[in-house]
Design a protein around this motif. Structure first.
Motif, PDB file in Angstrom:
ATOM      1  N   SER A 164      -1.038   3.612  -7.949  1.00 19.45           N
ATOM      2  CA  SER A 164      -0.219   4.706  -8.479  1.00 19.45           C
ATOM      3  C   SER A 164       1.240   4.591  -8.093  1.00 19.45           C
ATOM      4  O   SER A 164       2.032   5.490  -8.408  1.00 19.45           O
ATOM      5  CB  SER A 164      -0.787   6.045  -7.995  1.00 19.45           C
ATOM      6  N   GLY A 165       1.588   3.523  -7.360  1.00 14.92           N
ATOM      7  CA  GLY A 165       2.978   3.313  -6.980  1.00 14.92           C
ATOM      8  C   GLY A 165       3.286   3.701  -5.545  1.00 14.92           C
ATOM      9  O   GLY A 165       4.467   3.739  -5.170  1.00 14.92           O
ATOM     10  N   GLY A 166       2.282   3.975  -4.742  1.00 15.41           N
ATOM     11  CA  GLY A 166       2.522   4.369  -3.357  1.00 15.41           C
ATOM     12  C   GLY A 166       2.878   3.181  -2.486  1.00 15.41           C
ATOM     13  O   GLY A 166       2.421   2.060  -2.706  1.00 15.41           O
ATOM     14  N   ASN A 167       3.694   3.444  -1.463  1.00 19.11           N
ATOM     15  CA  ASN A 167       4.055   2.382  -0.523  1.00 19.11           C
ATOM     16  C   ASN A 167       3.003   2.288   0.577  1.00 19.11           C
ATOM     17  O   ASN A 167       1.985   2.995   0.552  1.00 19.11           O
ATOM     18  CB  ASN A 167       5.450   2.628   0.059  1.00 19.11           C
ATOM     19  N   THR A 168       3.268   1.421   1.554  1.00 23.95           N
ATOM     20  CA  THR A 168       2.284   1.200   2.622  1.00 23.95           C
ATOM     21  C   THR A 168       2.030   2.464   3.424  1.00 23.95           C
ATOM     22  O   THR A 168       0.882   2.787   3.759  1.00 23.95           O
ATOM     23  CB  THR A 168       2.775   0.080   3.554  1.00 23.95           C
ATOM     24  N   LEU A 169       3.082   3.203   3.736  1.00 27.66           N
ATOM     25  CA  LEU A 169       2.915   4.438   4.514  1.00 27.66           C
ATOM     26  C   LEU A 169       2.108   5.468   3.738  1.00 27.66           C
ATOM     27  O   LEU A 169       1.243   6.147   4.305  1.00 27.66           O
ATOM     28  CB  LEU A 169       4.288   4.993   4.883  1.00 27.66           C
ATOM     29  N   GLN A 170       2.359   5.587   2.448  1.00 28.63           N
ATOM     30  CA  GLN A 170       1.611   6.544   1.641  1.00 28.63           C
ATOM     31  C   GLN A 170       0.157   6.129   1.470  1.00 28.63           C
ATOM     32  O   GLN A 170      -0.742   6.979   1.461  1.00 28.63           O
ATOM     33  CB  GLN A 170       2.285   6.691   0.269  1.00 28.63           C
ATOM     34  N   CYS A 171      -0.089   4.825   1.355  1.00 28.59           N
ATOM     35  CA  CYS A 171      -1.471   4.351   1.280  1.00 28.59           C
ATOM     36  C   CYS A 171      -2.234   4.670   2.561  1.00 28.59           C
ATOM     37  O   CYS A 171      -3.408   5.053   2.520  1.00 28.59           O
ATOM     38  CB  CYS A 171      -1.488   2.845   1.027  1.00 28.59           C
ATOM     39  N   THR A 172      -1.552   4.522   3.690  1.00 25.49           N
ATOM     40  CA  THR A 172      -2.186   4.839   4.969  1.00 25.49           C
ATOM     41  C   THR A 172      -2.425   6.332   5.106  1.00 25.49           C
ATOM     42  O   THR A 172      -3.497   6.767   5.543  1.00 25.49           O
ATOM     43  CB  THR A 172      -1.313   4.337   6.120  1.00 25.49           C
ATOM     44  N   ARG A 173      -1.430   7.121   4.702  1.00 24.41           N
ATOM     45  CA  ARG A 173      -1.517   8.575   4.866  1.00 24.41           C
ATOM     46  C   ARG A 173      -2.570   9.196   3.955  1.00 24.41           C
ATOM     47  O   ARG A 173      -3.351  10.058   4.386  1.00 24.41           O
ATOM     48  CB  ARG A 173      -0.140   9.200   4.589  1.00 24.41           C
ATOM     49  N   PHE A 174      -2.616   8.798   2.694  1.00 20.55           N
ATOM     50  CA  PHE A 174      -3.507   9.446   1.730  1.00 20.55           C
ATOM     51  C   PHE A 174      -4.772   8.641   1.425  1.00 20.55           C
ATOM     52  O   PHE A 174      -5.725   9.203   0.887  1.00 20.55           O
ATOM     53  CB  PHE A 174      -2.746   9.696   0.414  1.00 20.55           C
ATOM     54  N   GLY A 175      -4.793   7.347   1.760  1.00 19.10           N
ATOM     55  CA  GLY A 175      -5.964   6.543   1.464  1.00 19.10           C
ATOM     56  C   GLY A 175      -6.860   6.272   2.647  1.00 19.10           C
ATOM     57  O   GLY A 175      -8.078   6.138   2.493  1.00 19.10           O
ATOM     58  N   ILE A 176      -6.272   6.191   3.857  1.00 18.01           N
ATOM     59  CA  ILE A 176      -7.053   5.831   5.044  1.00 18.01           C
ATOM     60  C   ILE A 176      -7.251   7.022   5.980  1.00 18.01           C
ATOM     61  O   ILE A 176      -8.365   7.275   6.449  1.00 18.01           O
ATOM     62  CB  ILE A 176      -6.364   4.664   5.795  1.00 18.01           C
ATOM     63  N   LEU A 177      -6.173   7.746   6.253  1.00 14.41           N
ATOM     64  CA  LEU A 177      -6.246   8.814   7.256  1.00 14.41           C
ATOM     65  C   LEU A 177      -7.295   9.872   6.949  1.00 14.41           C
ATOM     66  O   LEU A 177      -8.015  10.302   7.858  1.00 14.41           O
ATOM     67  CB  LEU A 177      -4.865   9.446   7.429  1.00 14.41           C
ATOM     68  N   PRO A 178      -7.440  10.360   5.697  1.00 14.40           N
ATOM     69  CA  PRO A 178      -8.498  11.349   5.447  1.00 14.40           C
ATOM     70  C   PRO A 178      -9.899  10.837   5.759  1.00 14.40           C
ATOM     71  O   PRO A 178     -10.788  11.615   6.116  1.00 14.40           O
ATOM     72  CB  PRO A 178      -8.337  11.650   3.946  1.00 14.40           C
ATOM     73  N   GLN A 179     -10.119   9.527   5.624  1.00 17.44           N
ATOM     74  CA  GLN A 179     -11.445   8.978   5.912  1.00 17.44           C
ATOM     75  C   GLN A 179     -11.723   8.913   7.412  1.00 17.44           C
ATOM     76  O   GLN A 179     -12.852   9.165   7.849  1.00 17.44           O
ATOM     77  CB  GLN A 179     -11.573   7.575   5.330  1.00 17.44           C
ATOM     78  N   VAL A 180     -10.716   8.543   8.187  1.00 20.67           N
ATOM     79  CA  VAL A 180     -10.932   8.287   9.611  1.00 20.67           C
ATOM     80  C   VAL A 180     -10.660   9.510  10.479  1.00 20.67           C
ATOM     81  O   VAL A 180     -10.967   9.489  11.674  1.00 20.67           O
ATOM     82  CB  VAL A 180     -10.042   7.117  10.083  1.00 20.67           C
TER      83      VAL A 180
END
Length: 282
Positions: free
Chosen positions: A191-207
């Motif tokens: 969707s155009g997210g950068n590395t920080l956004q991928c970490t914040r919205f893609g990884i952090l909610p899971q962990v």
């Protein structure tokens, strides 16, 4: 009589046709025998050098029974109990502050230690070895260092908990990050997210549930650890306990032990409720 398997091949013929299979089995048996022999040798060596004898144990039980008789009845004077309760609250504050700051500081190190987040191998190796060093040194050793650096009191205990638990929590957090699903992060990147956004919205909610669970467990452990840290001068109920033991005030020692047991039980119960409410959805 020669034994045949289901294919009509004898064991001898099978060993001649497939020697690597049978050699592996013998190597496995040899390694198992070596492992059991080493464990038995280590056990016997420990029993000998520590003079582990039934006579010493029996005499120790007799001495322990004498101390228990000195502890009955426990001290119940209101002033004494209130003094110990204040020390208990101080120990809880040490454990809470130490765990909180350690968890917050461990989060960036956890992401820097994860293969799927930090791709730079040399930098990741340096971060991991640094975390190994922090958790490789026991909290009691860190407490002795900080007592020397900042003086007696709870501050040394809080700093010891922070330094030691950063390494432990970073290890637990990084394993949770490496085990998470990559698809949400890839969706954010698509969707155009950068590395920080991928970490914040893609990884952090899971962990995040794993982060909370690990932090609560470490807090439970730190409540007990803070008691030991007080014995070396880091404040809290441990300092009161060591002073009463040196002075042979065993009835007050019994009161402290009862308060510690009740506190640990309450912390375990509350922590379990929080995990059930926030993580398991109960």
């Amino acid at each position: 009589m020669m034994r045949l398997n289901q294919h009509g091949i004898s064991t001898l013929e099978a060993a001649q046709r497939y020697p690597e299979i049978f050699s592996v089995r013998w190597r496995q048996r040899a390694m198992q025998s070596l492992a059991w022999g080493s464990a038995l040798a280590a056990l016997l060596y420990g029993l000998v050098i520590f003079d582990f004898s039934p006579v010493r144990i029996w005499n120790g039980i007799g001495q322990l029974g004498m101390l228990v008789r000195f502890m009955v009845p426990p001290a119940t004077a209101p002033s004494v109990v209130w003094e110990f309760l204040q020390a208990i609250f101080e120990t809880l504050a040490m454990a809470f502050l130490g765990t909180l700051f350690a968890a917050l500081l461990a989060i960036p190190f956890a992401f820097l230690s994860a293969r799927n987040v930090f791709r730079f191998r040399l930098g990741r190796f340096g971060v991991r070895r640094g975390m190994d060093f922090l958790r490789g040194v026991d909290q009691l050793v860190w407490a002795l260092v900080f007592v020397r650096a900042v003086g007696l009191g709870p501050l040394a205990g809080v700093l010891a908990i922070i330094i030691s638990d950063i390494g432990t929590l970073a290890k637990l957090f990084s394993e949770a990050v490496e085990g998470c699903d990559r698809k949400p992060g890839e969706g954010v990147a698509a969707s155009g997210g950068n590395t920080l956004q991928c970490t914040r919205f893609g990884i952090l909610p899971q962990v995040l549930p794993m982060f909370i669970s690990s932090t609560l467990y470490i807090f439970e452990s730190n409540v007990r650890s803070a008691t030991i840290l007080g014995i070396v001068g880091a404040g809290g109920i441990g300092y009161q306990l060591s002073e009463r033991i040196r002075g042979h005030h065993w009835e007050e020692v019994a009161t402290i032990l009862i308060l510690i047991l009740v506190t640990v039980y309450l912390i375990d119960w509350v922590s379990g409720k929080i995990r059930g409410r926030l993580i398991e959805g109960e």
